[in-house]
Design a protein around this motif. Sequence first.
Motif, mmCIF file in Angstrom:
data_model
loop_
_atom_site.group_PDB
_atom_site.id
_atom_site.type_symbol
_atom_site.label_atom_id
_atom_site.label_comp_id
_atom_site.label_asym_id
_atom_site.label_seq_id
_atom_site.Cartn_x
_atom_site.Cartn_y
_atom_site.Cartn_z
ATOM 1 N N LEU A 21 0.816 -1.157 -0.078
ATOM 2 C CA LEU A 21 0.138 0.000 0.139
ATOM 3 C C LEU A 21 0.837 1.497 0.064
ATOM 4 C CD1 LEU A 21 -2.645 -0.980 2.927
ATOM 5 C CD2 LEU A 21 -2.834 -1.327 0.349
ATOM 6 N N TYR A 22 2.016 1.233 0.847
ATOM 7 C CA TYR A 22 2.959 2.201 0.887
ATOM 8 C C TYR A 22 4.353 2.086 0.487
ATOM 9 C CZ TYR A 22 -0.827 4.325 3.325
ATOM 10 O OH TYR A 22 -2.385 4.538 3.743
ATOM 11 N N ARG A 23 5.009 2.830 -0.305
ATOM 12 C CA ARG A 23 6.485 2.686 -0.299
ATOM 13 C C ARG A 23 7.242 3.837 0.156
ATOM 14 N NH1 ARG A 23 4.246 0.625 -5.125
ATOM 15 N NH2 ARG A 23 4.894 -1.603 -5.383
ATOM 16 N N TRP A 24 8.463 3.802 0.692
ATOM 17 C CA TRP A 24 9.257 4.888 1.348
ATOM 18 C C TRP A 24 10.543 4.667 0.600
ATOM 19 C CZ3 TRP A 24 6.227 1.540 3.821
ATOM 20 C CH2 TRP A 24 7.097 0.441 4.508
ATOM 21 N N THR A 25 11.306 5.898 0.664
ATOM 22 C CA THR A 25 12.818 5.937 0.130
ATOM 23 C C THR A 25 13.422 6.696 1.353
ATOM 24 O OG1 THR A 25 11.983 5.591 -2.122
ATOM 25 C CG2 THR A 25 14.531 6.294 -1.632
ATOM 26 N N VAL A 26 14.703 6.549 1.764
ATOM 27 C CA VAL A 26 15.367 7.409 2.377
ATOM 28 C C VAL A 26 16.527 8.149 1.938
ATOM 29 C CG1 VAL A 26 16.453 7.416 5.054
ATOM 30 C CG2 VAL A 26 14.786 5.869 4.490
ATOM 31 N N PHE A 27 16.497 9.572 2.033
ATOM 32 C CA PHE A 27 17.629 10.328 1.412
ATOM 33 C C PHE A 27 18.432 10.730 2.479
ATOM 34 C CE2 PHE A 27 14.111 10.110 -1.616
ATOM 35 C CZ PHE A 27 14.852 9.449 -2.714
#
Length: 300
Positions: A21-27
């Motif tokens: 349902l959700y995706r995330w990327t860490v920068f």
Amino acid sequence: MAFSAALDPLRIANQLAQKPLYRWTVFSETGDAVSSSSGMDIGVHGSLDALPQNLRLLVCSGNQGLEAASDTTVAKLRKHVRFGGNVGGICTGAATLARAGLLQDRTFTLHWENQPGFIEAFPDLAPSPKRFEIDGDLWTCGGGAAATEMMLTIIQRDHGRDFAIVVSDMCLNGGQIDPGTAQRSSLARALSTRNPKLVQVVQAMHRNIEDPLALDDLSAMTGLSRRQIERHFSQYLGESPTITYRNIRLDRARALIVETDMTVAQIAVACGFNSNSVFSRHYRERFGASPSAHLHKKGN
């Protein structure tokens, strides 16, 4: 805590739905790992140079939120919004949004401990006392459990209240979703008393730090005599109202030292002390070091 508390509700939502349902990327600015306030390195997926414009960017920072982001990061954040990207702040992330000029005429919040320093740095901006705020496309929260509650509200918006409550239960969050709660417990609970007059006096002290009220003024506001106020403080707090009021102002001074670049003289005035020497003496008695020593330690 704020970082993981924001991500885990999304992970749990994916787990319960058995689909992403959700995706995330860490920068990070450079693409290198970032050391958290607890000294744990957080790995990232890339640098801000690889930031997609259609990504919602949530800024997460810790104790020194006003200084955490470099000017380069602030510029990239401003560019992201200029080209249509959405933003938010976790814990003290709102301080970076303020530096980028993105909080004018918006409802937002950040951790209560950092709000005094924020207000000194941005006197035209007024953070909310609530645990989190969702103002259209702007998401902000006070950190910790508030990050979980903010994400649960987003999950509720996207997938319904019943699903969000199940996610909340998995987080052991007790079903708390609504944003109305203040970040700090009521003064009645903080003072371990339900005495409304005492709470009223302490609230007035917190509201009047730069220009402290005299005991007669507090008496007129509450309808208590000076003797009654002194007796209440002695009975419930074990100290005089003068000491309580001074400690409230000294605690504010400590927050300003940590969160701002103000001088000792400026902090003394902002916290209602007319004399630097008196301010320094009381500060040393309360914290075991002078304001100048703490400023020097911060600089190092």
